[in-house]
Design an enzyme around this catalytic site. Structure first.
Site, PDB file in Angstrom:
ATOM      1  N   SER A 127       0.839  -1.204   0.000  1.00  0.00           N
ATOM      2  CA  SER A 127       0.000   0.000   0.000  1.00  0.00           C
ATOM      3  C   SER A 127       0.867   1.245   0.000  1.00  0.00           C
ATOM      4  O   SER A 127       1.988   1.249   0.541  1.00  0.00           O
ATOM      5  CB  SER A 127      -0.852  -0.017   1.272  1.00  0.00           C
ATOM      6  N   TYR A 151      -1.891  -0.898  10.901  1.00  0.00           N
ATOM      7  CA  TYR A 151      -2.155  -1.495   9.578  1.00  0.00           C
ATOM      8  C   TYR A 151      -0.973  -1.256   8.644  1.00  0.00           C
ATOM      9  O   TYR A 151      -0.452  -2.174   8.013  1.00  0.00           O
ATOM     10  CB  TYR A 151      -3.431  -0.897   8.969  1.00  0.00           C
ATOM     11  N   LYS A 155       2.088  -3.838   6.689  1.00  0.00           N
ATOM     12  CA  LYS A 155       2.512  -3.860   5.283  1.00  0.00           C
ATOM     13  C   LYS A 155       4.029  -3.668   5.174  1.00  0.00           C
ATOM     14  O   LYS A 155       4.699  -4.341   4.402  1.00  0.00           O
ATOM     15  CB  LYS A 155       1.794  -2.760   4.489  1.00  0.00           C
TER      16      LYS A 155
HETATM   17  P1  NAD Z   1     -11.130  -6.968   1.149  1.00  0.00           P
HETATM   18  O1  NAD Z   1     -11.358  -6.966   2.618  1.00  0.00           O
HETATM   19  O2  NAD Z   1     -12.279  -6.734   0.245  1.00  0.00           O
HETATM   20  O3  NAD Z   1     -10.433  -8.350   0.719  1.00  0.00           O
HETATM   21  C1  NAD Z   1      -9.615  -9.105   1.589  1.00  0.00           C
HETATM   22  C2  NAD Z   1     -10.114 -10.541   1.572  1.00  0.00           C
HETATM   23  O4  NAD Z   1      -9.299 -11.337   2.429  1.00  0.00           O
HETATM   24  C3  NAD Z   1     -11.562 -10.687   2.069  1.00  0.00           C
HETATM   25  O5  NAD Z   1     -12.303 -11.416   1.112  1.00  0.00           O
HETATM   26  C4  NAD Z   1     -11.432 -11.437   3.396  1.00  0.00           C
HETATM   27  O6  NAD Z   1     -12.540 -12.266   3.642  1.00  0.00           O
HETATM   28  C5  NAD Z   1     -10.136 -12.215   3.168  1.00  0.00           C
HETATM   29  N1  NAD Z   1      -9.414 -12.581   4.398  1.00  0.00           N
HETATM   30  C6  NAD Z   1      -9.089 -11.765   5.438  1.00  0.00           C
HETATM   31  N2  NAD Z   1      -8.410 -12.453   6.373  1.00  0.00           N
HETATM   32  C7  NAD Z   1      -8.252 -13.719   5.893  1.00  0.00           C
HETATM   33  C8  NAD Z   1      -7.624 -14.889   6.410  1.00  0.00           C
HETATM   34  N3  NAD Z   1      -7.027 -14.908   7.602  1.00  0.00           N
HETATM   35  N4  NAD Z   1      -7.675 -16.023   5.662  1.00  0.00           N
HETATM   36  C9  NAD Z   1      -8.312 -16.038   4.450  1.00  0.00           C
HETATM   37  N5  NAD Z   1      -8.916 -14.959   3.938  1.00  0.00           N
HETATM   38  C10 NAD Z   1      -8.890 -13.816   4.654  1.00  0.00           C
HETATM   39  O7  NAD Z   1      -9.954  -5.920   0.852  1.00  0.00           O
HETATM   40  P2  NAD Z   1      -9.420  -5.321  -0.528  1.00  0.00           P
HETATM   41  O8  NAD Z   1      -9.773  -3.895  -0.563  1.00  0.00           O
HETATM   42  O9  NAD Z   1      -9.783  -6.195  -1.660  1.00  0.00           O
HETATM   43  O10 NAD Z   1      -7.863  -5.381  -0.244  1.00  0.00           O
HETATM   44  C11 NAD Z   1      -7.057  -6.482  -0.663  1.00  0.00           C
HETATM   45  C12 NAD Z   1      -5.625  -6.263  -0.198  1.00  0.00           C
HETATM   46  O11 NAD Z   1      -5.144  -5.027  -0.725  1.00  0.00           O
HETATM   47  C13 NAD Z   1      -5.457  -6.170   1.318  1.00  0.00           C
HETATM   48  O12 NAD Z   1      -4.256  -6.820   1.657  1.00  0.00           O
HETATM   49  C14 NAD Z   1      -5.343  -4.682   1.573  1.00  0.00           C
HETATM   50  O13 NAD Z   1      -4.614  -4.402   2.722  1.00  0.00           O
HETATM   51  C15 NAD Z   1      -4.613  -4.228   0.322  1.00  0.00           C
HETATM   52  N6  NAD Z   1      -4.848  -2.795   0.016  1.00  0.00           N
HETATM   53  C16 NAD Z   1      -6.133  -2.331  -0.127  1.00  0.00           C
HETATM   54  C17 NAD Z   1      -6.369  -0.983  -0.369  1.00  0.00           C
HETATM   55  C18 NAD Z   1      -7.774  -0.440  -0.489  1.00  0.00           C
HETATM   56  O14 NAD Z   1      -7.947   0.776  -0.359  1.00  0.00           O
HETATM   57  N7  NAD Z   1      -8.794  -1.272  -0.761  1.00  0.00           N
HETATM   58  C19 NAD Z   1      -5.283  -0.090  -0.488  1.00  0.00           C
HETATM   59  C20 NAD Z   1      -3.985  -0.597  -0.368  1.00  0.00           C
HETATM   60  C21 NAD Z   1      -3.784  -1.955  -0.122  1.00  0.00           C
HETATM   61  N1  UFG Z   2     -12.284  11.554   3.348  1.00  0.00           N
HETATM   62  C1  UFG Z   2     -13.290  12.427   3.693  1.00  0.00           C
HETATM   63  N2  UFG Z   2     -14.449  11.905   4.215  1.00  0.00           N
HETATM   64  C2  UFG Z   2     -14.650  10.568   4.414  1.00  0.00           C
HETATM   65  C3  UFG Z   2     -13.610   9.677   4.042  1.00  0.00           C
HETATM   66  C4  UFG Z   2     -12.424  10.206   3.521  1.00  0.00           C
HETATM   67  O1  UFG Z   2     -13.165  13.635   3.542  1.00  0.00           O
HETATM   68  O2  UFG Z   2     -15.715  10.155   4.901  1.00  0.00           O
HETATM   69  C5  UFG Z   2     -11.058  12.100   2.743  1.00  0.00           C
HETATM   70  C6  UFG Z   2      -9.812  11.822   3.551  1.00  0.00           C
HETATM   71  O3  UFG Z   2      -9.624  12.775   4.547  1.00  0.00           O
HETATM   72  C7  UFG Z   2      -8.744  11.835   2.464  1.00  0.00           C
HETATM   73  C8  UFG Z   2      -9.474  11.306   1.221  1.00  0.00           C
HETATM   74  O4  UFG Z   2     -10.868  11.480   1.485  1.00  0.00           O
HETATM   75  O5  UFG Z   2      -8.340  13.145   2.209  1.00  0.00           O
HETATM   76  C9  UFG Z   2      -9.223   9.830   0.941  1.00  0.00           C
HETATM   77  O6  UFG Z   2      -9.496   9.074   2.122  1.00  0.00           O
HETATM   78  P1  UFG Z   2      -9.682   7.500   2.111  1.00  0.00           P
HETATM   79  O7  UFG Z   2     -10.005   7.066   3.505  1.00  0.00           O
HETATM   80  O8  UFG Z   2     -10.616   7.096   1.025  1.00  0.00           O
HETATM   81  O9  UFG Z   2      -8.247   6.982   1.669  1.00  0.00           O
HETATM   82  P2  UFG Z   2      -6.820   7.223   2.349  1.00  0.00           P
HETATM   83  O10 UFG Z   2      -6.013   7.934   1.319  1.00  0.00           O
HETATM   84  O11 UFG Z   2      -6.914   7.814   3.679  1.00  0.00           O
HETATM   85  O12 UFG Z   2      -6.361   5.718   2.599  1.00  0.00           O
HETATM   86  C10 UFG Z   2      -6.109   4.823   1.545  1.00  0.00           C
HETATM   87  C11 UFG Z   2      -6.410   3.377   1.955  1.00  0.00           C
HETATM   88  C12 UFG Z   2      -5.507   2.926   3.054  1.00  0.00           C
HETATM   89  C13 UFG Z   2      -4.087   3.189   2.715  1.00  0.00           C
HETATM   90  C14 UFG Z   2      -3.872   4.628   2.301  1.00  0.00           C
HETATM   91  C15 UFG Z   2      -2.504   4.847   1.787  1.00  0.00           C
HETATM   92  O13 UFG Z   2      -7.744   3.250   2.380  1.00  0.00           O
HETATM   93  O14 UFG Z   2      -5.655   1.524   3.217  1.00  0.00           O
HETATM   94  O15 UFG Z   2      -4.765   4.954   1.235  1.00  0.00           O
HETATM   95  O16 UFG Z   2      -2.231   6.207   1.757  1.00  0.00           O
HETATM   96  F1  UFG Z   2      -3.306   2.906   3.775  1.00  0.00           F
END
Ligand code: NAD
Ligand code: UFG
Length: 343
Positions: A127, A151, A155
């Site tokens: 991330s 969190y 990572k």
């Molecule tokens: P998500 O929660 O939709 O998907 C994660 C999946 O992993 C889920 O289906 C959950 O049921 C499964 N899971 C969790 N713990 C488990 C375990 N112990 N064993 C088996 N399955 C398990 O999340 P996502 O948004 O699809 O994110 C996927 C990956 O990308 C994550 O590692 C997250 O940290 C990373 N990531 C997400 C974002 C974002 O904003 N969505 C940003 C940066 C990184």
């Molecule tokens: N924001 C609002 N209102 C809300 C939610 C978010 O104003 O209800 C704003 C936040 O302050 C920020 C922007 O929208 O300025 C984006 O916020 P998000 O929560 O959507 O995303 P972030 O950039 O904070 O976080 C994302 C992922 C994290 C990751 C991070 C890395 O969700 O998992 O990017 O920078 F760690």
């Protein structure tokens, strides 16, 4: 290159489900391992519908060492994409041990089984949060890394584990993909993001306001040093992100060791720009209040996606209008996500 058989942990989740579809479309054979702690088997069923075939999946937890070992003994995998994990920043501060255990111990169990069975090709979901203390607004992969919450720390620790592992044995090929802000949904409107509780992230919150599930958005901070005073992020369409995983998987044979690639668009958009794009796509007003800044947020975080363009031959094709259009199609066709109303 022949199709690869790819264990996809967390493949029922938001990014995983879109990637499973992209893998099939590229001629690969994904097998999902998911415990459904934050997802639904319905997502897998719908991916199967879109792909025109059934998707192989195992319900199981990566914390279960014996299960993971069995999955590899029987799986005959060529590679792994590892999405599974917990991802809510605020919750990680309240429950650090659960986050460290789930994210780190799961990954160790997975790596042990991969090593035992000689499967040494891995794509890992990292991330942009690892750039959290760099102070940079435009991030290149070799910035000094640091994080501001448990969190993010999971990572960063996992990235370090992957670096050490690759350094110990040259047969490993590992991609650390640093996602910026994944948003939007598949253009069919059949799969998308389905947060269980009140959304923490901007885009799912905005779309739930548009569809009438929530009253108004709180915009966290209107006094940042950005063009309109609200936070700026690099919003990447989830279908582009999914394509980035296929590109990384296919490029890995050329990249021994562990290497980081940013997956972002390289363009920044503000919170208010997101609101306006969603208003245009949905035809609805999105009421909002500007409130205090959210602790831990930075003003601006945008990818330099140059390395992925050169080395993975990948770039994002979609912009904010596509994100809003596809996100709205998903939300309006499935106002309660994968659940039936009232569930
Ligand atoms: P998500 O929660 O939709 O998907 C994660 C999946 O992993 C889920 O289906 C959950 O049921 C499964 N899971 C969790 N713990 C488990 C375990 N112990 N064993 C088996 N399955 C398990 O999340 P996502 O948004 O699809 O994110 C996927 C990956 O990308 C994550 O590692 C997250 O940290 C990373 N990531 C997400 C974002 C974002 O904003 N969505 C940003 C940066 C990184
Ligand atoms: N924001 C609002 N209102 C809300 C939610 C978010 O104003 O209800 C704003 C936040 O302050 C920020 C922007 O929208 O300025 C984006 O916020 P998000 O929560 O959507 O995303 P972030 O950039 O904070 O976080 C994302 C992922 C994290 C990751 C991070 C890395 O969700 O998992 O990017 O920078 F760690």
């Amino acid at each position: 290159m022949g199709g690869m058989r790819v264990l996809t942990t967390g493949g029922a989740g938001y990014i995983g489900s879109h990637t499973v579809l992209a893998l099939i479309e590229a001629g690969h054979e994904p097998v999902i391992l998911d415990n459904f702690s934050n997802s639904s088997p319905e997502a897998i069923r719908r991916v199967g519908e879109l792909a025109g075939r059934e998707i192989e999946f195992i319900k199981g937890d990566l914390l279960d060492v014996e299960l993971v070992e069995r999955v590899f003994a029987e799986g005959n995998f060529d590679a792994v994409i590892h999405f599974a994990g917990l991802k809510a920043v605020g919750e990680s501060t309240a429950q650090p041990l659960r986050y460290y255990r789930t994210n780190i111990v799961s990954t160790l169990n997975l790596l042990d089984a991969m090593d035992t069975h000689g499967v040494r090709t891995l794509v890992f979901s990292s991330s942009a949060t690892v750039y959290g203390t760099s102070g940079a607004t435009r991030c290149v992969e070799d910035l000094p890394l640091g994080t501001t919450n448990p969190y993010g720390a999971t990572k960063l620790h996992i990235e370090q584990i992957l670096d050490d592992l690759a350094a110990s044995d040259p047969t490993w090929h590992i991609a650390k993909l640093r996602y910026f802000n994944p948003v939007g949904a598949h253009e069919s409107g059949r799969i998308g993001e389905d947060p269980r509780d009140i959304p923490n992230n901007l885009m799912p919150y905005v779309s739930q306001v548009a569809v009438g599930r929530r009253e108004k958005l709180s915009v966290y901070g209107g006094d940042y040093p950005t063009a309109d005073g609200t936070g700026v992020r690099d919003f990447i369409h989830v279908v582009d992100l999914a394509a980035g995983h296929v590109a990384a998987l296919e490029a890995l044979p050329r990249h021994p060791g562990a290497r980081a690639w940013n997956l972002g668009t390289g363009e920044g958009n503000s919170v208010l720009e997101v609101v306006r794009a969603f208003e245009r796509a949905s035809g609805k007003d999105i009421p909002f209040d500007i409130v205090e800044r959210r602790p831990g947020d930075v003003a601006e975080l945008v990818a330099d996606p140059g390395r992925a363009r050169i080395e993975l031959n990948w770039k994002a094709e979609r912009g904010l209008e596509d994100v809003a259009r596809d996100g709205w199609r998903w939300q309006s066709n499935n106002p309660f996500g994968y659940a039936e109303p009232g569930e």
